[in-house]
Design an enzyme around this catalytic site. Structure first.
Site, short mmCIF file in Angstrom:
data_model
loop_
_atom_site.label_atom_id
_atom_site.label_comp_id
_atom_site.label_asym_id
_atom_site.label_seq_id
_atom_site.Cartn_x
_atom_site.Cartn_y
_atom_site.Cartn_z
CB CYS A 5 -0.76 0.00 1.34
SG CYS A 5 -1.74 1.57 1.43
CB CYS A 8 0.99 0.99 4.44
SG CYS A 8 -0.35 0.62 4.96
CG ASP A 31 -2.53 15.32 -3.13
OD1 ASP A 31 -3.40 14.54 -2.73
OD2 ASP A 31 -1.94 15.42 -4.17
CG HIS A 47 -4.08 -1.12 5.08
ND1 HIS A 47 -3.66 -0.25 4.07
CD2 HIS A 47 -5.16 -1.90 4.41
CE1 HIS A 47 -4.43 -0.36 2.80
NE2 HIS A 47 -5.27 -1.37 3.09
CG ASN A 87 -12.50 11.43 -3.03
OD1 ASN A 87 -13.51 12.03 -2.99
ND2 ASN A 87 -11.26 11.85 -3.64
N GLY A 93 -14.59 8.35 -6.31
CA GLY A 93 -13.76 8.61 -7.01
C GLY A 93 -12.38 8.42 -6.01
CG HIS A 100 -6.46 9.53 1.40
ND1 HIS A 100 -6.51 8.34 0.78
CD2 HIS A 100 -6.89 10.30 0.51
CE1 HIS A 100 -7.16 8.36 -0.41
NE2 HIS A 100 -7.32 9.59 -0.67
CG HIS A 102 -7.98 14.97 -0.24
ND1 HIS A 102 -7.06 14.98 -0.99
CD2 HIS A 102 -8.79 13.43 -0.36
CE1 HIS A 102 -7.12 13.67 -1.87
NE2 HIS A 102 -7.98 12.87 -1.51
P1 AMP Z 1 -8.15 9.96 -3.70
O1 AMP Z 1 -8.34 10.26 -5.16
O2 AMP Z 1 -8.95 10.77 -2.70
O3 AMP Z 1 -7.61 8.52 -3.46
O4 AMP Z 1 -6.67 10.78 -3.47
C1 AMP Z 1 -5.42 10.28 -3.63
C2 AMP Z 1 -4.44 11.46 -3.71
O5 AMP Z 1 -3.08 10.95 -3.51
C3 AMP Z 1 -4.42 12.21 -4.96
O6 AMP Z 1 -4.54 13.61 -4.78
C4 AMP Z 1 -2.93 12.25 -5.09
O7 AMP Z 1 -2.41 13.35 -5.84
C5 AMP Z 1 -2.05 11.79 -4.02
N1 AMP Z 1 -0.78 11.11 -4.15
C6 AMP Z 1 -0.60 9.77 -5.00
N2 AMP Z 1 0.55 9.53 -4.81
C7 AMP Z 1 1.19 10.20 -3.67
C8 AMP Z 1 2.40 10.34 -3.22
N3 AMP Z 1 3.45 9.68 -3.43
N4 AMP Z 1 2.72 11.42 -2.50
C9 AMP Z 1 1.86 12.18 -1.94
N5 AMP Z 1 0.65 12.06 -2.59
C10 AMP Z 1 0.14 11.10 -3.27
ZN ZN Z 2 -2.34 1.23 3.74
#
Ligand code: AMP
Ligand code: ZN
Length: 116
Positions: A5, A8, A31, A47, A87, A93, A100, A102
């Site tokens: 993950c 994680c 992000d 997790h 989300n 989405g 998480h 945001h």
């Molecule tokens: P979600 O669509 O709610 O699952 O959001 C996933 C978020 O993770 C998106 O806003 C991505 O820009 C962010 N994301 C993906 N990979 C990374 C990473 N390595 N470091 C920081 N943010 C990330």
């Molecule tokens: Zn995880």
């Protein structure tokens, strides 16, 4: 903890991130693809795929994350408020399947739902 993950691995420090906050239960980081001047995420170290996988046992952890959001938002300069987005599942989405929150703010935050 889940081996493959992404969040994680970030919470364990195996993949670099721009850390905002960490304690025994929670990790917060910026992000990688921000939608506003301030955009960070709060994740539990446990997790949990999404809110769809949460139950009563996670109530304290979820409460802690929601109470951390305004504190960290203020520390990141969001004195006037912020948006939280969670989300949940493909229908919501979600792209990374580790729960998480945001936290988004600064600049011009448009209405959540565009109405004609
Ligand atoms: P979600 O669509 O709610 O699952 O959001 C996933 C978020 O993770 C998106 O806003 C991505 O820009 C962010 N994301 C993906 N990979 C990374 C990473 N390595 N470091 C920081 N943010 C990330
Ligand atoms: Zn995880």
């Amino acid at each position: 903890m889940s081996e493959n993950c992404l969040f994680c691995k970030i919470a364990r420090g195996e993949i670099p991130s721009r850390k905002v906050y960490e304690d025994g239960d929670v990790f917060a980081f910026h992000d990688i693809n921000p939608v506003a001047p301030v955009h960070f995420m709060l994740v539990p170290k446990l997790h949990l795929g999404s809110l769809l996988d949460a139950n009563e046992k996670h109530a304290a952890l979820l409460g802690k994350m929601l109470l951390l959001a305004p504190r960290l938002a203020r520390e990141q300069g969001l004195e006037n408020g912020f948006r939280t987005v969670i989300n949940s599942g493909k229908g919501g989405g979600q792209e990374v399947f580790h729960l998480h929150v945001h936290v988004i703010g600064g600049g011009n935050i448009p209405p959540m739902v565009k109405r004609d």
